[in-house]
Motif scaffolding. Structure first.
Motif, PDB file in Angstrom:
ATOM      1  N   THR A  52       0.821  -1.214   0.000  1.00  0.00           N
ATOM      2  CA  THR A  52       0.000   0.000   0.000  1.00  0.00           C
ATOM      3  C   THR A  52       0.854   1.262   0.000  1.00  0.00           C
ATOM      4  OG1 THR A  52      -0.115  -0.161   2.396  1.00  0.00           O
ATOM      5  CG2 THR A  52      -1.974  -1.021   1.142  1.00  0.00           C
ATOM      6  N   ASP A  53       1.933   1.272   0.759  1.00  0.00           N
ATOM      7  CA  ASP A  53       2.730   2.486   0.847  1.00  0.00           C
ATOM      8  C   ASP A  53       3.498   2.768  -0.439  1.00  0.00           C
ATOM      9  OD1 ASP A  53       5.459   1.094   2.808  1.00  0.00           O
ATOM     10  OD2 ASP A  53       4.715   0.674   0.826  1.00  0.00           O
ATOM     11  N   ALA A  54       3.507   1.792  -1.327  1.00  0.00           N
ATOM     12  CA  ALA A  54       4.193   2.017  -2.590  1.00  0.00           C
ATOM     13  C   ALA A  54       3.500   3.106  -3.398  1.00  0.00           C
ATOM     14  CB  ALA A  54       4.229   0.730  -3.408  1.00  0.00           C
ATOM     15  N   ALA A  55       2.196   3.188  -3.234  1.00  0.00           N
ATOM     16  CA  ALA A  55       1.436   4.175  -3.987  1.00  0.00           C
ATOM     17  C   ALA A  55       1.664   5.586  -3.462  1.00  0.00           C
ATOM     18  CB  ALA A  55      -0.052   3.852  -3.923  1.00  0.00           C
ATOM     19  N   ALA A  56       2.202   5.683  -2.253  1.00  0.00           N
ATOM     20  CA  ALA A  56       2.327   6.985  -1.610  1.00  0.00           C
ATOM     21  C   ALA A  56       3.118   7.968  -2.470  1.00  0.00           C
ATOM     22  CB  ALA A  56       3.008   6.831  -0.249  1.00  0.00           C
ATOM     23  N   SER A  57       4.326   7.611  -2.853  1.00  0.00           N
ATOM     24  CA  SER A  57       5.116   8.499  -3.702  1.00  0.00           C
ATOM     25  C   SER A  57       6.157   7.676  -4.423  1.00  0.00           C
ATOM     26  CB  SER A  57       5.783   9.584  -2.867  1.00  0.00           C
ATOM     27  OG  SER A  57       6.935   9.090  -2.246  1.00  0.00           O
ATOM     28  N   ALA A  58       6.094   7.716  -5.726  1.00  0.00           N
ATOM     29  CA  ALA A  58       7.039   6.937  -6.512  1.00  0.00           C
ATOM     30  C   ALA A  58       7.601   7.759  -7.655  1.00  0.00           C
ATOM     31  CB  ALA A  58       6.368   5.689  -7.044  1.00  0.00           C
ATOM     32  N   PRO A  59       8.390   8.786  -7.305  1.00  0.00           N
ATOM     33  CA  PRO A  59       9.005   9.593  -8.341  1.00  0.00           C
ATOM     34  C   PRO A  59       9.950   8.747  -9.164  1.00  0.00           C
ATOM     35  CG  PRO A  59       9.954  10.093  -6.225  1.00  0.00           C
ATOM     36  CD  PRO A  59       8.812   9.199  -5.992  1.00  0.00           C
ATOM     37  N   PHE A  60      10.124   9.130 -10.408  1.00  0.00           N
ATOM     38  CA  PHE A  60      10.976   8.389 -11.325  1.00  0.00           C
ATOM     39  C   PHE A  60      10.422   6.998 -11.610  1.00  0.00           C
ATOM     40  CE2 PHE A  60      14.043  11.126  -9.003  1.00  0.00           C
ATOM     41  CZ  PHE A  60      14.323  11.967 -10.053  1.00  0.00           C
ATOM     42  N   ALA A  61       9.220   6.737 -11.131  1.00  0.00           N
ATOM     43  CA  ALA A  61       8.696   5.384 -11.197  1.00  0.00           C
ATOM     44  C   ALA A  61       8.618   4.873 -12.626  1.00  0.00           C
ATOM     45  CB  ALA A  61       7.315   5.315 -10.568  1.00  0.00           C
ATOM     46  N   ARG A 119      12.000   5.419  -1.300  1.00  0.00           N
ATOM     47  CA  ARG A 119      12.868   4.654  -0.422  1.00  0.00           C
ATOM     48  C   ARG A 119      14.293   4.647  -0.966  1.00  0.00           C
ATOM     49  NH1 ARG A 119      11.466   0.312   2.992  1.00  0.00           N
ATOM     50  NH2 ARG A 119       9.482   1.388   3.008  1.00  0.00           N
ATOM     51  N   VAL A 120      14.391   4.406  -2.248  1.00  0.00           N
ATOM     52  CA  VAL A 120      15.709   4.354  -2.879  1.00  0.00           C
ATOM     53  C   VAL A 120      16.413   5.694  -2.766  1.00  0.00           C
ATOM     54  CG1 VAL A 120      16.955   3.883  -5.008  1.00  0.00           C
ATOM     55  CG2 VAL A 120      14.889   2.610  -4.485  1.00  0.00           C
ATOM     56  N   ILE A 121      15.663   6.739  -2.944  1.00  0.00           N
ATOM     57  CA  ILE A 121      16.259   8.075  -2.876  1.00  0.00           C
ATOM     58  C   ILE A 121      16.762   8.370  -1.468  1.00  0.00           C
ATOM     59  CG2 ILE A 121      15.729  10.535  -2.983  1.00  0.00           C
ATOM     60  CD1 ILE A 121      14.027   9.989  -5.398  1.00  0.00           C
ATOM     61  N   ARG A 122      15.942   8.056  -0.486  1.00  0.00           N
ATOM     62  CA  ARG A 122      16.395   8.239   0.884  1.00  0.00           C
ATOM     63  C   ARG A 122      17.664   7.446   1.118  1.00  0.00           C
ATOM     64  NH1 ARG A 122      12.178  10.757   3.593  1.00  0.00           N
ATOM     65  NH2 ARG A 122      13.709  11.121   5.231  1.00  0.00           N
ATOM     66  N   ASN A 124      22.524  -2.000  -6.384  1.00  0.00           N
ATOM     67  CA  ASN A 124      23.521  -2.461  -5.420  1.00  0.00           C
ATOM     68  C   ASN A 124      23.019  -2.511  -3.988  1.00  0.00           C
ATOM     69  OD1 ASN A 124      25.281  -0.715  -7.655  1.00  0.00           O
ATOM     70  ND2 ASN A 124      26.070  -2.725  -7.128  1.00  0.00           N
ATOM     71  N   HIS A 125      21.731  -2.325  -3.844  1.00  0.00           N
ATOM     72  CA  HIS A 125      21.179  -2.267  -2.499  1.00  0.00           C
ATOM     73  C   HIS A 125      21.462  -3.538  -1.710  1.00  0.00           C
ATOM     74  CE1 HIS A 125      17.853  -2.547   0.495  1.00  0.00           C
ATOM     75  NE2 HIS A 125      18.282  -1.327   0.742  1.00  0.00           N
ATOM     76  N   GLU A 126      21.252  -4.635  -2.362  1.00  0.00           N
ATOM     77  CA  GLU A 126      21.468  -5.929  -1.703  1.00  0.00           C
ATOM     78  C   GLU A 126      22.912  -6.065  -1.229  1.00  0.00           C
ATOM     79  OE1 GLU A 126      19.278  -9.051  -2.418  1.00  0.00           O
ATOM     80  OE2 GLU A 126      17.639  -7.655  -2.823  1.00  0.00           O
ATOM     81  N   GLU A 127      23.809  -5.747  -2.140  1.00  0.00           N
ATOM     82  CA  GLU A 127      25.221  -5.899  -1.819  1.00  0.00           C
ATOM     83  C   GLU A 127      25.614  -5.026  -0.630  1.00  0.00           C
ATOM     84  OE1 GLU A 127      29.523  -5.820  -4.146  1.00  0.00           O
ATOM     85  OE2 GLU A 127      27.653  -5.544  -5.234  1.00  0.00           O
ATOM     86  N   ILE A 128      25.076  -3.824  -0.612  1.00  0.00           N
ATOM     87  CA  ILE A 128      25.384  -2.911   0.476  1.00  0.00           C
ATOM     88  C   ILE A 128      24.843  -3.442   1.794  1.00  0.00           C
ATOM     89  CG2 ILE A 128      24.851  -0.637   1.422  1.00  0.00           C
ATOM     90  CD1 ILE A 128      25.038   0.437  -1.420  1.00  0.00           C
ATOM     91  N   THR A 129      23.605  -3.911   1.746  1.00  0.00           N
ATOM     92  CA  THR A 129      23.018  -4.485   2.949  1.00  0.00           C
ATOM     93  C   THR A 129      23.863  -5.634   3.468  1.00  0.00           C
ATOM     94  OG1 THR A 129      20.831  -3.887   2.129  1.00  0.00           O
ATOM     95  CG2 THR A 129      20.933  -5.481   3.913  1.00  0.00           C
ATOM     96  N   ALA A 130      24.307  -6.463   2.550  1.00  0.00           N
ATOM     97  CA  ALA A 130      25.130  -7.604   2.931  1.00  0.00           C
ATOM     98  C   ALA A 130      26.423  -7.129   3.599  1.00  0.00           C
ATOM     99  CB  ALA A 130      25.444  -8.455   1.706  1.00  0.00           C
ATOM    100  N   ALA A 131      27.078  -6.158   2.951  1.00  0.00           N
ATOM    101  CA  ALA A 131      28.319  -5.618   3.503  1.00  0.00           C
ATOM    102  C   ALA A 131      28.089  -5.087   4.907  1.00  0.00           C
ATOM    103  CB  ALA A 131      28.857  -4.521   2.594  1.00  0.00           C
ATOM    104  N   ARG A 132      26.964  -4.445   5.079  1.00  0.00           N
ATOM    105  CA  ARG A 132      26.625  -3.867   6.358  1.00  0.00           C
ATOM    106  C   ARG A 132      26.489  -4.944   7.417  1.00  0.00           C
ATOM    107  NH1 ARG A 132      22.503   1.237   6.729  1.00  0.00           N
ATOM    108  NH2 ARG A 132      23.921   2.256   5.299  1.00  0.00           N
ATOM    109  N   ASP A 133      25.796  -5.998   7.068  1.00  0.00           N
ATOM    110  CA  ASP A 133      25.610  -7.095   8.011  1.00  0.00           C
ATOM    111  C   ASP A 133      26.952  -7.680   8.430  1.00  0.00           C
ATOM    112  OD1 ASP A 133      22.949  -6.698   7.872  1.00  0.00           O
ATOM    113  OD2 ASP A 133      22.524  -8.365   6.514  1.00  0.00           O
ATOM    114  N   VAL A 134      27.801  -7.895   7.436  1.00  0.00           N
ATOM    115  CA  VAL A 134      29.124  -8.423   7.737  1.00  0.00           C
ATOM    116  C   VAL A 134      29.859  -7.496   8.689  1.00  0.00           C
ATOM    117  CG1 VAL A 134      31.397  -8.925   6.777  1.00  0.00           C
ATOM    118  CG2 VAL A 134      29.338  -9.696   5.579  1.00  0.00           C
ATOM    119  N   PHE A 135      29.848  -6.234   8.362  1.00  0.00           N
ATOM    120  CA  PHE A 135      30.566  -5.254   9.167  1.00  0.00           C
ATOM    121  C   PHE A 135      30.054  -5.229  10.604  1.00  0.00           C
ATOM    122  CE2 PHE A 135      31.325  -1.055  10.885  1.00  0.00           C
ATOM    123  CZ  PHE A 135      32.626  -0.784  10.498  1.00  0.00           C
ATOM    124  N   ASP A 136      28.725  -5.175  10.743  1.00  0.00           N
ATOM    125  CA  ASP A 136      28.141  -5.095  12.071  1.00  0.00           C
ATOM    126  C   ASP A 136      28.433  -6.356  12.876  1.00  0.00           C
ATOM    127  OD1 ASP A 136      27.219  -2.657  11.368  1.00  0.00           O
ATOM    128  OD2 ASP A 136      25.146  -3.281  11.023  1.00  0.00           O
TER     129      ASP A 136
END
Lengths: 147, 147
Positions: free
Chosen positions: A4-13, A36-39, B129-141
């Motif tokens: 549901t929150d996906a509909a909230a704001s999806a710039p560049f979608a 989310r990605v932008i944040r 690269n989100h996945e890879e970053i998350t993984a790196a983070r887990d390893v680091f932590d």
DNA sequence: CAGCATCCACCGGGATACTG
DNA sequence: CAGTATCCCGGTGGATGCTG
């Protein structure tokens, strides 16, 4: 993540996923809100120093003090913190040599170097359009004064 | 600008100017420290909301309230401020219609749309690269906990 | 509906001093 | 030389209320 929150704001979608070449569709589902990605990307390189460090290490590995000397105005504390975050995200590697006095080298990882490319796109844009922006600003400010 | 401070820090220096296609060499002299450019771009889109606004307006013009509704968590005040800055830089145009109740439409300018492209590069990178970053983070932590 | 002003909490980040 | 801990100030940004 709910759908549901996906509909909230999806710039560049409409363009993020399909149009761009180097976005593997597997890792990026349509319902992933790009807000989310932008944040995400902002939290990583949106701060005051990360991009500068990335940029310097993109050329060659550097020691702590070398970095500090090359980055004008960064405090000891912030450099530590920035490096730590970058290392945590896997963008920078840290190698400490058991010597006296201690020596620590920071280097960009493959992941870090891969970030340099899109960043260069932004830097290029800023450099290319700096004049135009300044002009727009002058116009705007002049209008504000009159208004 | 003196030429001495250029030596202070020039990340991306070797590549920013020569390598990248869309950087007209005229607007970007070699002694222009890219740290300046980075600060520039960060001050423009490095804040919490600008990219989201740019992204939404890149699709189609929107009214103030529409924007506010679509950007989750933005306050009235910050939307005003963000739009004002973007307009000042010539990235967004503002058209107010003399009606009652008042109606104001915000749209992306050509300059604003041109920014969308490099931003998409970054967004794409983050998504890819989100996945890879998350993984790196887990390893680091995990390593930090043990250490 | 769109925008501005005021107040205030929070935190990013600088200065400094101390450890290994 | 590299890293941590403490203190503290200033800017960012949220909440709210008033204007056109």
């Amino acid at each position: 993540m709910t759908t549901t929150d996906a509909a909230a704001s999806a710039p560049f979608a409409g363009r993020t996923l399909a149009d761009h070449p180097n976005v593997p569709s597997s890792t990026c589902s349509v319902d992933h809100p790009s807000s989310r990605v932008i944040r995400d990307v902002l939290s990583r390189v949106g701060d005051k120093w990360s991009l500068l460090v990335i940029g310097l290490l993109d050329e060659r590995p550097l020691r702590f003090t070398e970095l500090q000397r090359r980055i004008d105005g960064i405090s000891h504390r912030m450099l530590t913190q920035t490096l730590r975050n970058l290392q945590r995200d896997g963008l920078v590697s840290r190698t400490s040599y058991a010597e006296i006095p201690p020596r620590v080298e920071y280097a960009s990882t493959d992941l870090g170097r891969s970030l340099a490319e899109p960043v260069l796109g932004l830097v290029g844009w800023a450099a290319a359009n700096h004049e135009e922006i300044t002009a727009a600003r002058d116009v705007f400010d002049a209008a504000s004064d009159r208004g």
